[in-house]
Design an enzyme around this catalytic site. Structure first.
Site, PDB file in Angstrom:
ATOM      1  N   TYR A 112      17.474  29.372  10.120  1.00  0.00           N
ATOM      2  CA  TYR A 112      16.439  29.980  10.501  1.00  0.00           C
ATOM      3  C   TYR A 112      16.287  29.872  11.985  1.00  0.00           C
ATOM      4  CZ  TYR A 112      14.631  30.174   5.583  1.00  0.00           C
ATOM      5  OH  TYR A 112      14.656  30.448   4.296  1.00  0.00           O
ATOM      6  N   LYS A 118       0.935  -1.249   0.049  1.00  0.00           N
ATOM      7  CA  LYS A 118      -0.222  -0.076  -0.094  1.00  0.00           C
ATOM      8  C   LYS A 118       0.743   1.224   0.205  1.00  0.00           C
ATOM      9  CE  LYS A 118      -0.485   0.001   5.064  1.00  0.00           C
ATOM     10  NZ  LYS A 118      -1.184  -0.408   6.175  1.00  0.00           N
TER      11      LYS A 118
HETATM   12  C1  LIG Z   1      -0.723  -1.639   6.830  1.00  0.00           C
HETATM   13  C2  LIG Z   1      -1.196  -3.045   7.076  1.00  0.00           C
HETATM   14  C3  LIG Z   1      -0.323  -4.137   7.440  1.00  0.00           C
HETATM   15  C4  LIG Z   1       0.867  -3.909   7.430  1.00  0.00           C
HETATM   16  O1  LIG Z   1       1.434  -3.332   8.534  1.00  0.00           O
HETATM   17  P1  LIG Z   1       3.023  -3.290   8.842  1.00  0.00           P
HETATM   18  O2  LIG Z   1       3.120  -2.977  10.239  1.00  0.00           O
HETATM   19  O3  LIG Z   1       3.796  -2.390   7.868  1.00  0.00           O
HETATM   20  O4  LIG Z   1       3.509  -4.718   8.734  1.00  0.00           O
HETATM   21  C5  LIG Z   1      -1.291  -5.314   7.620  1.00  0.00           C
HETATM   22  N1  LIG Z   1      -2.520  -5.294   7.740  1.00  0.00           N
HETATM   23  C6  LIG Z   1      -3.273  -4.293   7.583  1.00  0.00           C
HETATM   24  C7  LIG Z   1      -4.841  -4.225   7.733  1.00  0.00           C
HETATM   25  C8  LIG Z   1      -2.469  -2.981   7.008  1.00  0.00           C
HETATM   26  O5  LIG Z   1      -3.528  -1.867   7.259  1.00  0.00           O
END
Ligand SMILES: *Cc1c(COP(=O)(O)O)cnc(C)c1O
Length: 358
Positions: free
Chosen positions: A254, A35
């Site tokens: 800054y 994702k």
């Molecule tokens: C993002 C996500 C994962 C993976 O999570 P990590 O902590 O990166 O392993 C797994 N299951 C769901 C439903 C997620 O949204």
């Protein structure tokens, strides 16, 4: 010719990390979580390095379609489910597997005239209180899904809120899941990265690792994943573009939020928050310069940050600088800035050119 900042993606490291995770859960199949554009690494540049995965998990239709149109044949799981009843036509057309977490989705599936049944992940809320049916409703939802012609294979899915905090935070939600699903004959998919690494009792038939594939830590602490053979996939690097010899007692950058304590040699790096480097990183955040760990000084600006080179005489204009990656875990920088590696990896901005190495 370009500004010297770049993000380098090591696809060999990515394949290696998938093999490492797969070996930790030998009985389970693996959804590679890609994702958010493969956690900021670029889905198009990464999916082939993960070709040995059993499936890809993500949440945008655009990303799912990209994979299907590139010829990916493995299952593709939509972790957040579908958003509107009309989306089911697209899900069917691209043969996507979809999480189901709410009553309205059951009604939409009941109304949908599927030609080919859609595989679903029945999402159970075990205490995260974000998505999913409460454990006491799971059996009823399951029975409903079983009666729907649009629904094909059903897998039980849940997500742990505190898998990165220790066994006590797994035991109780896992018990809750086991009680709620005891009599249901279905594969289970519960484990994120943390549970995949540390809690084999959560592995069941499918695991869903994300951040570990990219070589970062689910706890936000680099040392926690040192026992595992995981390699950083992204390296963010740039160069020193100017050097200032500054007398003691002068302000840097800054707001003059850093004042030199002695005469200091200050390097100016072409990387700022508009590249995705965290503005909250305080003076003292590590930067790798010419083979040595140095420290930032002053406030990170939009396009530049400054580093103390007093103890790094070898560094000159044009010296390569690593902001995070192979030498410097992204979680170390994230921790200094009060966040986690996940956020930094997904925050590298459009103007940063990406290079792929293998
Ligand atoms: C993002 C996500 C994962 C993976 O999570 P990590 O902590 O990166 O392993 C797994 N299951 C769901 C439903 C997620 O949204």
């Amino acid at each position: 010719m370009s500004r010297p900042i770049r993000a380098t993606i090591n696809t060999t490291a990515l394949s290696h990390n998938l093999r490492t995770i797969t070996a930790l859960a030998p009985a389970a199949k693996v959804w590679s979580v890609v994702k958010a554009n493969a956690y900021g690494h670029g889905l198009a540049r990464c999916y082939q390095a993960l070709a040995s995965t059993d499936g890809y998990a993500l949440l945008n239709y655009e990303e799912a379609i990209l994979l299907r149109e590139a010829g990916v044949a493995q299952p593709i799981l939509l972790l957040e489910g579908f958003f509107k009843p009309n989306d089911l036509a697209l899900i069917e057309a691209y043969q996507l597997t979809v999480a189901v977490h709410s009553d309205w989705q059951l009604r939409a599936l009941a109304d949908y005239p599927a030609k080919k049944p859609i595989a679903v992940y029945l999402k159970i809320n075990n205490g995260m209180n974000r998505l999913g049916f409460s454990p006491d409703k799971v059996r009823t939802v399951w029975q409903t899904l079983k009666t729907l012609p649009a629904v094909g294979d059903i897998t039980l899915m849940s997500h742990f809120a505190r898998a990165d905090e220790g066994p006590a935070f797994i035991r109780e939600p896992l018990q809750r899941l086991e009680q709620a699903t005891a009599t249901l004959q279905a594969p289970r998919c519960y484990a994120n990265s943390a549970a995949s690494l540390w809690y084999p009792e959560t592995h069941h038939q499918w695991i869903r690792p994300g951040v570990v594939l990219y070589g970062a830590s689910p706890t936000g602490c680099a040392i926690d994943i040192e026992p595992f053979d995981l390699r950083p996939v992204m390296t963010l690097s740039s160069e020193i573009i100017a050097i200032q010899q500054v007398a003691a007692g002068e302000g840097i950058g800054y707001g003059h939020r850093y004042t030199t304590t002695t005469a200091q040699r200050i390097g100016i790096i072409a990387c700022g928050y508009a590249d995705g480097y965290p503005r909250h990183a305080p003076s003292g955040t590590p930067v790798w310069v010419a083979g040595k760990r140095c420290k930032t000084v002053g406030t990170v600006s939009m396009d530049m940050l400054m580093v103390d080179l007093t103890d790094c005489p070898d560094a000159t204009i044009g010296s390569v600088v690593e902001l995070w990656g192979a030498q410097l875990p992204v979680d170390t920088i994230a921790q200094a800035a009060g966040t986690v590696g996940y956020e930094l990896l997904t925050s590298v901005t459009q103007r940063v050119p990406f290079t792929v190495i293998s």
